[in-house]
Write an enzyme that holds these catalytic residues in place. Sequence first.
Site: not given
Ligand code: CP
Ligand code: NVA
Length: 317
Positions: A104, A131, A134, A226, A265, A293
């Site tokens: 990440r 992502h 997701q 989101d 998400c 997930r």
């Molecule tokens: N949806 C998602 O990726 O959540 P987190 O940021 O908690 O991993």
């Molecule tokens: N768009 C959001 C998604 C989090 C799971 C972000 O990137 O923070």
Amino acid sequence: MELRHLLSIDDLTPEELQGIVEWAISVKLDDGLFEEFTPLSGMTIGSIYEKPSTRTRVSFEVGIDRLGGNPLTLLKNDIQLGSSETVADTAAVLSRYLGAITYRCFAHGDVVELAAGAQVPVINALSDLHHPCQAAADVMTILENHPNSEDVRIAWIGDGNNVLHDLMLAAAALGMSITYAVPKGYEPDADVVKRTDKLAKESGAKIRMTHDPVDAVTGANVIYTDVFVSMGEEHLSDKMSDFSGFQVNEELVANADDDYIFMHCLPAHRGEEVTDGVMDSNNSVVFDQAENRMWAQMSLLTFLIHPAAWAAFAELH
Ligand code: CP
Ligand code: NVA
């Protein structure tokens, strides 16, 4: 064996994505499976996080454990990645210990660089552009509720962000139609739109952009939103005011089919992009989505790390 990575959901062919989702649904329904199915046995899977995570981290850790592997979480501040070691050197070193790496990061280029330097599969666990994990769980959740892709009409309300990018690619790959309502100036990435259109041409999915949330939601059977301000964008505090009229609330969802499903998400900023009334309604599937997930990532991990075991399981189910 060919080395495969998952940096965006269209690294999979539409047929592979469909198979990965079906596999995940089979595993979810097969309670007794894990006693004998341990394709990651003897292997450690490392996950690097530059940003916080609840779902991604826990679903990877538990999913890896259920597949017989050992999860190892590496937080950015605890490892040398960044100022004292390059992404490429980190990739080369970690490949000597691990069966796969999830990452990440902030800049999508970093996960691309990690994959280029790795000798094991790399999975993007969220970047500023994509992502994919997701999206795999999202289309799984949609198919659990609407098993025929052709019947699916998704309305995305909000930012043209990383989550929308992989959702629209996945929807187009599987023949699900999507209308995305974004404020002017928050359109999705042009290259992702191009890739989506190409997939839609092949699948017959209808893809449409609007700046009007009511237009997007009218006749939809899936409504997705989101956060308006993503991780790493906290300095863009002015952004919020551009999203006035884009909240998913009771008035907006009244334009959708009665049996629409609400998706997010998560984490959700209740009272900003969505009201409690919608989040907590019977139409909301956000916690199924979060659970999925884990199942979707178990399918992805097995597919990328041990394709023979993945195929053998698919054969039996
Ligand atoms: N949806 C998602 O990726 O959540 P987190 O940021 O908690 O991993
Ligand atoms: N768009 C959001 C998604 C989090 C799971 C972000 O990137 O923070």
